[in-house]
Design an enzyme around this catalytic site. Structure first.
Site, short mmCIF file in Angstrom:
data_model
loop_
_atom_site.label_atom_id
_atom_site.label_comp_id
_atom_site.label_asym_id
_atom_site.label_seq_id
_atom_site.Cartn_x
_atom_site.Cartn_y
_atom_site.Cartn_z
N ALA A 1 -3.55 7.85 -4.97
CA ALA A 1 -2.19 7.32 -5.10
C ALA A 1 -2.36 5.82 -5.39
O ALA A 1 -2.58 5.03 -4.48
CB ALA A 1 -1.41 7.56 -3.82
N GLY B 1 0.83 -1.21 0.00
CA GLY B 1 0.00 0.00 0.00
C GLY B 1 0.85 1.25 0.00
O GLY B 1 2.06 1.18 -0.30
N ASN B 2 0.28 2.39 0.30
CA ASN B 2 1.05 3.63 0.42
C ASN B 2 0.43 4.53 1.47
O ASN B 2 -0.57 4.17 2.09
CB ASN B 2 1.16 4.33 -0.95
CG ASN B 2 -0.20 4.72 -1.48
OD1 ASN B 2 -0.88 5.57 -0.91
ND2 ASN B 2 -0.62 4.09 -2.58
N ARG B 3 1.02 5.70 1.67
CA ARG B 3 0.66 6.54 2.83
C ARG B 3 -0.47 7.53 2.55
O ARG B 3 -0.72 8.42 3.36
CB ARG B 3 1.90 7.32 3.28
CG ARG B 3 3.02 6.43 3.73
CD ARG B 3 4.23 7.28 4.12
NE ARG B 3 5.45 6.51 4.05
CZ ARG B 3 5.86 5.67 4.99
NH1 ARG B 3 5.13 5.50 6.07
NH2 ARG B 3 6.99 5.00 4.85
#
Ligand code: PMT
Length: 394
Positions: free
Chosen positions: A273, A205-207
């Site tokens: 994102a 995943g990402n932030r």
């Protein structure tokens, strides 16, 4: 506010004393004010004070010695209804359609916009039941005037103070001055991260928090647009009558939701994102720790922006984002062209307070014409308003 007819509903809280200055301020702004009180509110402030300030009789019962107080008529008379203070009990009654006093009766009959300014102790405010009632009221299209933080009547310090009368009036003024320049426009927005599963326990995943995309959705919805918000796994739960929320987890699901919806929309905004790669194989059981090294084979995810850029019709607008760490302007320009955006919003992780998860952002907008506009660091809501104004220019 001049000439606006306002119903001020006061429920039983220590903050009821602030209703006196609220009604005075509203009248000073040129509004006509009709005060309603729950019986409990009369223990905190007298109807005489409020009728003297508002120059109208105050109603605290559905029927009184003078006769029946016509709640239907009052509900139709008003340009806005404001319930301040709104206690936990009153919020619960309004959220569930209970009708046992003059405020709840008028609320159910009102066709005008309704604002509520809660006031209660910090733990009551944070209780899931209260939060659910607040969300329920917002989902009916009612407007929350956020609580303040500070010392409470109990002596505890925290959230739960009723907004100050000046802030409440500012909310109403902003509402009446509001632009509805996107009425009739349909918009699809992607926001938040995507999670690409590795096994039933783990993901790549990402932030991203979803804050930027949600802020754009809310600004557009406030300005009259009908928004379909395709939101990846985010803690945010936007509630707005003009926002239809489509929850997704993976890039593939986001791609399907966005491409399925784009054709009927006037505008697409891609603030998500999105993972560029996902595991080729997803293990059906938890991957066990065995060797010292583990390689995971990845494949490209579909590029949502590039796909929409290919099918974009004349009259449709497509706005993209670029989150960069270096060589920002050149990278953003490349994406603007490759993905056929009408403009791209660049944010750089090199700017303090910009990008993932912050409540603020600092953006530069790059147009196809070559025009470049740099903006200051602002709240994500203010940034969203700048982006929406830029779209309006097109
Ligand atoms: O959610 P927040 O915490 O508020 O943070 C906001 C943000 C930093 C995520 C947001 O402002 C932002 O910059 N979003 C784009 C982040 C990004 O990863 O951009 P990118 O350079 O990888 O992609 C360029 C554009 O193509 C973006 O519009 C992206 O949504 C889109 N894209 C990318 C890959 C893919 N597979 N599909 C896409 O649609």
């Amino acid at each position: 506010m001049k000439g606006k007819k306002i119903i001020l509903g006061i429920s039983g809280s220590i903050a009821a004393y602030k209703a006196a200055s609220l009604s005075r301020l509203l009248i000073k702004c040129g509004a006509e004010v009709q005060v309603l009180m729950t019986p409990a509110a009369t223990d905190f402030i007298t109807p005489l004070t409020l009728s003297t300030l508002s120059k109208r009789p105050v109603f605290s019962k559905v029927s009184s010695e003078e006769g029946w107080n016509n709640h239907v008529e009052l509900g139709l008379w008003a340009d806005a209804m404001i319930i301040a203070p709104a206690t936990a009990t009153t919020l619960a009654k309004l959220a569930n359609g209970l009708c046992d006093n003059v405020i709840t009766a008028v609320y159910l009959s009102a066709r005008c916009p309704v604002f509520f300014a809660p006031a209660m102790d910090v733990d009551m405010w944070k209780h899931p039941a209260t939060q659910r009632n607040v969300q329920q009221l917002q989902s009916y299209g009612n407007h929350l005037i956020p609580v303040g933080h500070g010392e409470l009547a109990s002596g505890l310090v925290g959230e739960g103070r009723m907004a100050e009368p000046e802030d409440i009036v500012a909310h109403l003024q902003a509402f009446f001055a509001k632009k509805t320049d996107f009425t009739g426009k349909k918009v699809v927005i992607t926001a938040g991260p995507t999670y690409e599963p590795l096994d039933p326990v783990r993901f790549i995943g990402n932030r991203s928090s979803g804050k930027m995309g949600v802020a754009i959705a809310e600004v557009l919805a406030d300005r009259g647009a009908k928004v379909r918000l395709v939101l990846g796994p985010s803690k945010l739960m936007p509630v707005h009558p003009n926002i239809e929320l489509i929850r997704v987890q993976t890039a593939q699901q986001m791609y399907e939701a966005a491409t399925h919806n784009f054709e009927q929309q006037h505008i697409g905004i891609l603030a998500a994102a999105v993972a560029d790669y996902r595991p080729i194989d997803v293990a059906d059981k938890k991957i066990k720790k065995k060797s010292d090294k583990l390689s995971i084979a990845l494949e490209k995810t579909p590029d949502i922006a590039a796909s929409l850029g290919k099918v974009k019709q004349k009259g449709q607008l497509l706005i993209g984002f670029a989150l960069e760490t270096n060589n920002e302007l050149d990278n953003a320009k490349g994406k603007l062209e490759r993905k056929n955006f009408d403009f791209i919003v660049l944010n750089s992780l090199r700017d303090k307070g910009a990008g993932f998860n912050h409540d603020t952002n600092k953006i530069t907008i790059l147009h196809r014409s070559g025009e470049v506009k740099a903006f200051d660091l602002k709240s994500k809501t203010a940034v969203a308003a700048d982006i929406v104004n830029e779209i309006r220019e097109l």
